[in-house]
Design a protein around this motif. Structure first.
Motif, PDB file in Angstrom:
ATOM      1  N   ALA A   1       0.846  -1.193   0.000  1.00 38.03           N
ATOM      2  CA  ALA A   1       0.000   0.000   0.000  1.00 38.03           C
ATOM      3  C   ALA A   1       0.879   1.239   0.000  1.00 38.03           C
ATOM      4  O   ALA A   1       2.026   1.214   0.459  1.00 38.03           O
ATOM      5  N   CYS A   2       0.325   2.367  -0.506  1.00 44.11           N
ATOM      6  CA  CYS A   2       1.146   3.571  -0.697  1.00 44.11           C
ATOM      7  C   CYS A   2       1.387   4.328   0.606  1.00 44.11           C
ATOM      8  O   CYS A   2       2.365   5.057   0.741  1.00 44.11           O
ATOM      9  N   GLY A   3       0.474   4.171   1.576  1.00 44.03           N
ATOM     10  CA  GLY A   3       0.636   4.866   2.848  1.00 44.03           C
ATOM     11  C   GLY A   3       0.249   6.334   2.818  1.00 44.03           C
ATOM     12  O   GLY A   3       0.393   7.031   3.823  1.00 44.03           O
ATOM     13  N   GLN A   4      -0.255   6.816   1.692  1.00 37.54           N
ATOM     14  CA  GLN A   4      -0.523   8.245   1.572  1.00 37.54           C
ATOM     15  C   GLN A   4      -1.931   8.590   1.109  1.00 37.54           C
ATOM     16  O   GLN A   4      -2.365   9.716   1.268  1.00 37.54           O
ATOM     17  N   CYS A   5      -2.653   7.645   0.546  1.00 39.63           N
ATOM     18  CA  CYS A   5      -3.952   7.977  -0.055  1.00 39.63           C
ATOM     19  C   CYS A   5      -5.042   8.035   1.026  1.00 39.63           C
ATOM     20  O   CYS A   5      -4.801   7.780   2.201  1.00 39.63           O
ATOM     21  N   GLU A   6      -6.232   8.357   0.596  1.00 42.09           N
ATOM     22  CA  GLU A   6      -7.390   8.462   1.489  1.00 42.09           C
ATOM     23  C   GLU A   6      -7.586   7.169   2.307  1.00 42.09           C
ATOM     24  O   GLU A   6      -7.771   7.202   3.522  1.00 42.09           O
ATOM     25  N   TYR A   7      -7.536   6.026   1.633  1.00 45.03           N
ATOM     26  CA  TYR A   7      -7.790   4.757   2.339  1.00 45.03           C
ATOM     27  C   TYR A   7      -6.646   4.408   3.283  1.00 45.03           C
ATOM     28  O   TYR A   7      -6.870   3.878   4.375  1.00 45.03           O
ATOM     29  N   CYS A   8      -5.419   4.689   2.869  1.00 50.01           N
ATOM     30  CA  CYS A   8      -4.270   4.387   3.725  1.00 50.01           C
ATOM     31  C   CYS A   8      -4.255   5.297   4.951  1.00 50.01           C
ATOM     32  O   CYS A   8      -4.023   4.852   6.070  1.00 50.01           O
ATOM     33  N   ASN A   9      -4.520   6.589   4.713  1.00 51.46           N
ATOM     34  CA  ASN A   9      -4.272   7.590   5.746  1.00 51.46           C
ATOM     35  C   ASN A   9      -5.465   7.894   6.615  1.00 51.46           C
ATOM     36  O   ASN A   9      -5.332   8.101   7.814  1.00 51.46           O
TER      37      ASN A   9
ATOM     38  N   LYS B   1      -7.265  -1.488   0.811  1.00 50.28           N
ATOM     39  CA  LYS B   1      -7.997  -0.975  -0.339  1.00 50.28           C
ATOM     40  C   LYS B   1      -7.330   0.300  -0.872  1.00 50.28           C
ATOM     41  O   LYS B   1      -7.987   1.156  -1.468  1.00 50.28           O
ATOM     42  N   CYS B   2      -6.031   0.416  -0.685  1.00 50.79           N
ATOM     43  CA  CYS B   2      -5.232   1.555  -1.149  1.00 50.79           C
ATOM     44  C   CYS B   2      -5.554   1.901  -2.604  1.00 50.79           C
ATOM     45  O   CYS B   2      -5.770   1.018  -3.435  1.00 50.79           O
ATOM     46  N   GLU B   3      -5.562   3.200  -2.886  1.00 47.97           N
ATOM     47  CA  GLU B   3      -5.857   3.629  -4.263  1.00 47.97           C
ATOM     48  C   GLU B   3      -4.770   3.171  -5.239  1.00 47.97           C
ATOM     49  O   GLU B   3      -5.005   3.082  -6.435  1.00 47.97           O
ATOM     50  N   ARG B   4      -3.576   2.928  -4.722  1.00 54.92           N
ATOM     51  CA  ARG B   4      -2.484   2.448  -5.582  1.00 54.92           C
ATOM     52  C   ARG B   4      -2.049   1.044  -5.141  1.00 54.92           C
ATOM     53  O   ARG B   4      -0.869   0.708  -5.191  1.00 54.92           O
TER      54      ARG B   4
HETATM   55 ZN   LIG Z   1      -2.719   4.138  -0.357  1.00 53.25          ZN
END
Ligand SMILES: [Zn+2]
Ligand SMILES: [Zn+2]
Length: 369
Positions: free
Chosen positions: A96-104, A111-114
């Motif tokens: 997971a990217c750790g930065q998107c809406e779902y991650c953060n 369900k990370c956007e990336r």
């Molecule tokens: Zn993410």
């Protein structure tokens, strides 16, 4: 360090796997190169190879995997501890990217956007080593990596990062109840893990339902207190038996892991007032089901779906097996292991459906067991 390593390529449903070699990449400082020692064939691998769901091709399938770190690394494990070459590890099925809406903001990194999922991505330059059915796999930044305790074998550990983590992640979404009743529909890997997880949580009644008698026997060894065979008993008869077992109330939890359309219907029928229905099995598109939504309203039900899992759950899964492996024969769940060169035979064996899991050991040349 070796220059090349074998991978198996999936080209589409009905086609044999292609075995080939690719140059091993020099991992970036935020990547971890792992020599795969065991990868088990998950139900979703079978869905892909039979065409029930699609994958970008060519693709290295396989995501339930363990191995040893094959090159020096600066990456730390999920607890922040340094990792070293030679460490035996498993990892979250996704990065997971750790930065998107779902991650953060929504605590849903699964369900990370990336989102990147191992064993589900195209194998193409520069990322050939994406899946478990290969000698090596390259783990990306955003992957939760866990060292495997010495007491837990590869066979015990390989299915944890998909099957057990999916079950544990799903169960944690339900309202906790102590010492009551549950029915599990589907006695494959997820259902068997669900049975022992529920027993360890103190559930007094854990009923398992399947169409295969052998699977139900395995479920009994994993804590199922009652088993029902849908090829012999009707859903109505099973519902009546569950009502009798629960003083006429119906079960507290209905856990669906079979993917069968009727299972959600049965869950709503069999669960009692205030109960919870967890559904994990519909991991393929167009799982159309006709339900009587009246039951959701009038029985005050909670219906939860869950997909993937929060990366921290894999740590819970490792701990669960480490602590309960004396009580449950986890090693027996992998009924056969094939070398990578026999991946077609391994999939044929898995598709027969009588073994809970079939494994592939990419580091052996000849027969495994
Ligand atoms: Zn993410
Ligand atoms: Zn899986």
């Amino acid at each position: 360090m070796r220059q090349r390593a074998s991978i198996s390529l999936f080209h589409g449903a009905g086609q044999p796997f292609e075995l080939c070699e690719r140059n091993i990449p020099t991992p970036n400082t935020d990547e971890v190169l792992v020599q795969v020692s065991l990868a088990t064939i998950c139900g979703s691998d079978l869905h892909t190879c039979t065409g029930r769901r699609t994958a970008p091709t060519p693709c290295v399938l396989g995501h339930e995997a363990v191995g040893r770190i094959a090159a020096p690394t600066e990456v730390r494990d999920a607890y922040g501890e340094p990792l070293h070459e030679g460490d035996r590890v498993t990892w979250s099925i996704m990065a997971a990217c750790g930065q998107c809406e779902y991650c953060n903001k929504r605590n849903l990194p699964q369900k990370c956007e990336r989102l990147f999922k191992y064993g589900h991505a195209q194998s193409a330059a520069p990322h050939f080593f994406n899946g478990g059915f290969a000698e090596q796999i390259c783990l990306r930044p955003g992957t939760a990596i866990y060292r495997i305790p010495d007491t837990v074998s590869d066979v015990e550990a390989a299915p944890l990062n998909c099957a057990l983590s999916t079950v544990l992640g799903g169960l944690t979404t339900l309202e906790p109840v102590e010492g009551y009743s549950a029915v599990v529909q589907g006695a494959g890997m997820l259902g068997i893990y669900a049975a022992c997880c529920l027993r360890e949580r103190g559930f007094e009644i854990v009923a398992c339902v399947d169409r295969v008698a052998e699977r139900l026997r395995v479920a009994e060894a994993f804590g199922a207190t009652h088993t029902f065979n849908l090829s012999k008993d009707s859903a109505t008869e099973i519902g009546d038996a569950l009502h009798d077992l629960t003083g006429g109330r119906g079960v507290d939890y209905a856990v669906e892991v079979s993917g069968a359309a009727a299972a959600l219907v049965n869950s709503l029928d069999w669960v009692g007032v205030g109960g919870s229905c967890l559904t994990l099995g519909y991991v393929f598109p167009h799982a159309d089901v006709t339900i009587d939504a009246h039951q959701i309203v009038t029985k005050c039900l909670t219906v939860r779906g869950n997909h993937n899992y929060h990366p921290s759950v894999l740590g819970d899964a490792l701990r669960f097996v480490e602590e309960t492996r004396d009580r449950y024969p986890f090693e027996d769940l992998v009924g056969a292991v094939y070398p990578l060169v026999e991946i077609d035979a391994a999939f044929d064996r898995a598709l027969q459906g009588d073994l809970i899991r079939v494994g592939i050991n990419p580091t052996v040349e000849g027969d495994a067991f």
